[in-house]
Structure formats: structure tokens, C-alpha cells
Write a protein that holds these residues in place. Structure first.
Motif, PDB file in Angstrom:
ATOM      1  N   PHE A  74      59.961  14.751  29.911  1.00  0.00           N
ATOM      2  CA  PHE A  74      61.243  15.201  29.367  1.00  0.00           C
ATOM      3  C   PHE A  74      61.396  14.745  27.917  1.00  0.00           C
ATOM      4  O   PHE A  74      61.848  15.507  27.056  1.00  0.00           O
ATOM      5  N   GLU A  75      60.995  13.527  27.642  1.00  0.00           N
ATOM      6  CA  GLU A  75      61.143  12.982  26.295  1.00  0.00           C
ATOM      7  C   GLU A  75      60.365  13.791  25.276  1.00  0.00           C
ATOM      8  O   GLU A  75      60.835  14.018  24.156  1.00  0.00           O
ATOM      9  N   LYS A  76      59.182  14.264  25.670  1.00  0.00           N
ATOM     10  CA  LYS A  76      58.342  15.047  24.747  1.00  0.00           C
ATOM     11  C   LYS A  76      58.984  16.362  24.335  1.00  0.00           C
ATOM     12  O   LYS A  76      58.684  16.895  23.265  1.00  0.00           O
TER      13      LYS A  76
ATOM     14  N   ARG B   4      67.346   7.698  37.610  1.00  0.00           N
ATOM     15  CA  ARG B   4      67.794   6.637  36.711  1.00  0.00           C
ATOM     16  C   ARG B   4      67.120   6.744  35.352  1.00  0.00           C
ATOM     17  O   ARG B   4      67.779   6.630  34.302  1.00  0.00           O
ATOM     18  N   GLU B   5      65.815   6.969  35.326  1.00  0.00           N
ATOM     19  CA  GLU B   5      65.095   7.033  34.055  1.00  0.00           C
ATOM     20  C   GLU B   5      65.528   8.235  33.227  1.00  0.00           C
ATOM     21  O   GLU B   5      65.711   8.120  32.012  1.00  0.00           O
ATOM     22  N   VAL B   6      65.694   9.384  33.866  1.00  0.00           N
ATOM     23  CA  VAL B   6      66.106  10.582  33.135  1.00  0.00           C
ATOM     24  C   VAL B   6      67.528  10.429  32.610  1.00  0.00           C
ATOM     25  O   VAL B   6      67.830  10.777  31.459  1.00  0.00           O
ATOM     26  N   SER B   7      68.424   9.877  33.423  1.00  0.00           N
ATOM     27  CA  SER B   7      69.809   9.712  32.970  1.00  0.00           C
ATOM     28  C   SER B   7      69.893   8.701  31.832  1.00  0.00           C
ATOM     29  O   SER B   7      70.668   8.891  30.887  1.00  0.00           O
ATOM     30  N   ASN B   8      69.091   7.636  31.888  1.00  0.00           N
ATOM     31  CA  ASN B   8      69.084   6.648  30.798  1.00  0.00           C
ATOM     32  C   ASN B   8      68.563   7.261  29.501  1.00  0.00           C
ATOM     33  O   ASN B   8      69.119   7.030  28.420  1.00  0.00           O
ATOM     34  N   LEU B   9      67.487   8.027  29.611  1.00  0.00           N
ATOM     35  CA  LEU B   9      66.927   8.705  28.433  1.00  0.00           C
ATOM     36  C   LEU B   9      67.976   9.623  27.811  1.00  0.00           C
ATOM     37  O   LEU B   9      68.184   9.607  26.582  1.00  0.00           O
ATOM     38  N   ALA B  10      68.622  10.422  28.631  1.00  0.00           N
ATOM     39  CA  ALA B  10      69.615  11.374  28.126  1.00  0.00           C
ATOM     40  C   ALA B  10      70.787  10.656  27.473  1.00  0.00           C
ATOM     41  O   ALA B  10      71.272  11.057  26.406  1.00  0.00           O
ATOM     42  N   ARG B  11      71.249   9.598  28.090  1.00  0.00           N
ATOM     43  CA  ARG B  11      72.395   8.872  27.561  1.00  0.00           C
ATOM     44  C   ARG B  11      72.081   8.263  26.195  1.00  0.00           C
ATOM     45  O   ARG B  11      72.921   8.265  25.287  1.00  0.00           O
ATOM     46  N   GLN B  12      70.866   7.750  26.051  1.00  0.00           N
ATOM     47  CA  GLN B  12      70.452   7.176  24.758  1.00  0.00           C
ATOM     48  C   GLN B  12      70.449   8.225  23.660  1.00  0.00           C
ATOM     49  O   GLN B  12      70.687   7.901  22.483  1.00  0.00           O
TER      50      GLN B  12
END
Length: 387
Positions: A129-131, A156-164
């Protein structure tokens, strides 16, 4: 929030009181025209605020640990309304590669008309997703477990990435149901459902759900009243009735799916089994950490020498059918049903092939389901043996 047990919520939250006759179930209000003078709420079906709609939405919000929810005429009505609420011309969305075919088709055929860009991930890890994130990315859209291969995405990881990054997250939670998974607890912003499936549970209701914060749902409302995807109050009433048994139905389906996955894994005529409850599943530990149960859906691949079409026709108890999540067990071919609108090339990218059988476990005795699978495979094999 005082969170009651799931069965208590399914039965009691949001029920309407029968003040006239003291009946124990919610009365049904069928009117499409309500008074506008001397009333607190000006009610109109397309404004999602009739008595039965409002009551059901309280139940749906409670089930998904959300502040508010809305009910729609179908799962795709909920998905399309949700996407068009949070995206506008010039925006970009990142979507998980493994998606329901109807969602994929909507994105691929409609978003460019509105000047909205999109990218599909190459996988479902957070790095994938980050890429794909761009400066104008406004939404990340996921589906876990995915349809039809039951991949698991780390909420959790996807939601944290998005929130950042200041990005909104949306999830299709249909396969899990609120009984097995509550994405908002892991930081996901907007939860979508085809309520046709586990919420309806009897293969006789078509509906969709969006659940989120009050702020987000006010934005959804402003879009929804323009698109007109409201649901008839009779269907709303039927859905509320069906949800009362969702907890016990889904738990029974979880149990059957686990037993069936284990049986199919040991069957020499089956090439692969996709079910997150199996320890052999690549995402088993992740599923265990974010799901309360592994769901009633699995997919398996028959050996190449077994004709899938003839297998479907040979079943006596299990029904070949297009939808899923009813109390009756059904099977389908993703290539010909849920993902038929995708190109063959795109299906290959998702790992979908013609030998796969998507299996929705019902609540029948598991022994009867196994017997039906065995007789169908035996019939196919006997029909293909050279004379």
C-alpha cells in the motif's frame, strides 16, 4: 461505550417499541409520506430517516462499534456511495489487489469519468500500500478476508500508515461480518457491508451498510440523498429480524467452515484450500490476531482432472448459486460469478482460475455436506474414466 454482547446487540439494540399493542418485536411502518408540520423530524424514505431505517441503523452502528450507520439498497450501493463521498476530481485512491469483482469493476469503469485516479496494490502487505501512495491519495480501500481467496490484510498496520499520511481508510467487511471482525477497533475509518450476506443470512434480502463516525456519516448522507439508494421499509424490517440470529448463525458457519477446510485439506482430489483458520494458511497468525472467528467462507481448487462444471451439477445437497452466506450451503465459480466482470488477465493477477470453487458454508450437519462432496467427486471421476 458500554459494549454489550453481540447476541444482545443483534436482538435488542435499536428495536422499536410497540407502544399500542406491546408486541415484543419492532412494528413495521410502511408509510412513504410523513407530516412536515409540528414534528421533530421531517421523515422521507430517501432521506434514510423513516422509523424502521433509523432503528436498524442504531443496531448496525452498535455491531460495528461505530458512532453511526446507514442502510442501502445493495452492497454496491453502499460501496459506490462511500467511494463517491470521499473522492472528487483530482483525487487518487489505493485499492487492495484482491477485491470483490463488483468493486473492481466500479473502480475500473467509473472513476476515470470523474477525474479520479486509482492504483491497485501488487499484494496486501502494508509495504504494498505504501508503494502506491501519491501526494493526492485520499483513500485506502481494503477487503479482508478477501473474496474469493481469503487473503488477510493487517488492519492495524494499514490504518496506522493511512493516519500518518492523512488518508481515510475504508474496508469491505462482508466476508467476516461484525460477529468475526470489527475493523474500527483497529483504526479503520469506514466499514462497508453487503448486508445481503451474513446480516440477511437467508438469501432473500438485498441490502448494504456503511458505518463510521458521526462526522463521516454526515458526509455520506449528503451524497446518499442524491444517489437515491435507500431501502424499502419492509426489507429494513426483514433485515432487522434476520440480524437477531446473526450471532448464532455465523458461529455455526464458522464451525462448519473449519471442519470442511480440514476435510478438504486431506482430500486427495483437492489441490488447494484457502481458509484463514488453517494453520497452513499464510496469514493464519494475522487472522488469529484480528478476528474472533475465521468465517463461513472458503475456496478450494479441485485437481485438474476433475471437471468443475460437472462437479457443480453432481451436487445433491449443496446448491450452486451466485451469492453467499445463507443458512444453506452454496458453491460458485468466481470466474463465472463474483469476478466475471474482470478481464481474464486481471483475474490471473489476483490468482483466480477456473478450477476454484468458492464455498459458503451453511448450518447443515457437516457429515451431510462431506457426503455430498464425496459423492459428487466420485460421480465426476466415474464419468471421465475411459470405457
Amino acid at each position: 461505550m458500554d459494549q454489550k454482547g453481540v447476541n444482545t446487540v443483534c436482538i435488542h439494540t435499536g428495536e422499536l417499541e410497540d407502544k399500542e399493542f406491546k408486541g415484543v418485536i419492532s412494528p413495521l411502518y410502511m408509510s412513504t409520506s410523513y407530516a412536515f408540520e409540528d414534528v421533530d423530524v421531517k421523515r422521507y424514505p430517501r432521506y434514510f430517516n423513516t422509523p424502521n431505517q433509523e432503528a436498524l441503523c442504531k443496531k448496525l452502528a452498535a455491531l460495528e462499534h461505530a458512532e453511526a450507520a446507514m442502510i442501502f439498497g445493495s452492497g454496491m450501493a453502499a460501496i459506490s456511495t462511500g467511494l463517491m463521498t470521499f473522492l472528487q476530481a483530482g483525487d487518487h485512491i489505493v485499492l487492495q489487489q484482491t477485491l470483490y469483482g463488483g468493486t473492481y469493476n466500479f473502480v475500473a469503469t467509473q472513476l476515470e469519468k470523474y477525474g479520479i485516479g486509482y492504483s491497485f496494490t501488487s499484494g496486501w502487505a502494508v509495504e504494498d500500500f505504501e508503494k502506491e501512495i501519491k501526494p493526492n491519495t485520499k483513500v485506502i480501500y481494503i477487503e479482508t478476508p478477501s473474496n474469493p481467496l481469503l487473503t488477510i490484510t493487517n488492519l492495524r498496520e494499514v490504518s496506522n500508515l493511512a493516519r500518518q499520511r492523512g488518508i481515510l481508510t475504508m474496508i469491505d467487511n462482508t466476508f467476516a461480518s461484525p460477529v468475526n471482525q470489527n475493523p474500527i477497533d483497529f483504526g479503520i475509518d469506514v466499514v462497508l457491508h453487503s448486508a445481503t450476506k451474513y446480516m440477511g443470512g437467508h438469501s432473500d434480502i438485498c441490502a448494504g451498510v456503511i458505518a463510521s463516525s458521526e462526522e463521516n456519516m454526515e458526509k455520506v448522507f449528503q451524497t446518499a440523498i442524491c444517489f437515491g439508494g435507500s431501502l424499502s421499509d419492509y426489507t429494513v424490517w426483514l433485515l432487522e429480524r434476520s440480524i437477531k440470529t446473526m450471532g448464532i448463525r455465523v458461529n455455526a458457519q464458522n464451525e462448519n467452515a473449519m471442519k470442511m477446510a480440514m476435510y478438504l485439506s486431506s482430500n486427495k482430489d483437492v489441490e488447494n484450500v484457502y481458509y484463514p483458520g488453517l494453520e497452513s494458511h499464510n496469514d493464519h497468525n494475522l487472522a488469529k490476531s484480528q478476528m474472533k472467528g475465521y468465517g463461513g467462507m472458503l475456496t478450494f481448487e479441485l485437481n485438474s482432472d476433475i471437471d468443475v462444471s460437472l462437479f457443480f451439477k453432481s451436487l445433491k445437497l449443496i446448491k450452486p448459486a451466485m451469492s453467499l452466506a445463507g443458512v444453506e450451503s452454496t458453491v460458485s465459480s468466481p470466474v463465472h460469478t463474483s469476478h466475471a466482470l474482470m478481464s481474464p488477465e486481471d483475474r490471473i493477477k489476483q490468482g483466480i482460475n477456473s478450477s476454484q470453487v468458492r464455498f459458503s458454508l451453511g448450518i447443515e450437519e457437516i457429515e451431510d455436506l462431506v457426503t455430498d462432496i464425496e459423492q459428487a467427486i466420485a460421480k465426476v471421476k466415474s464419468a471421465t474414466v475411459p470405457a
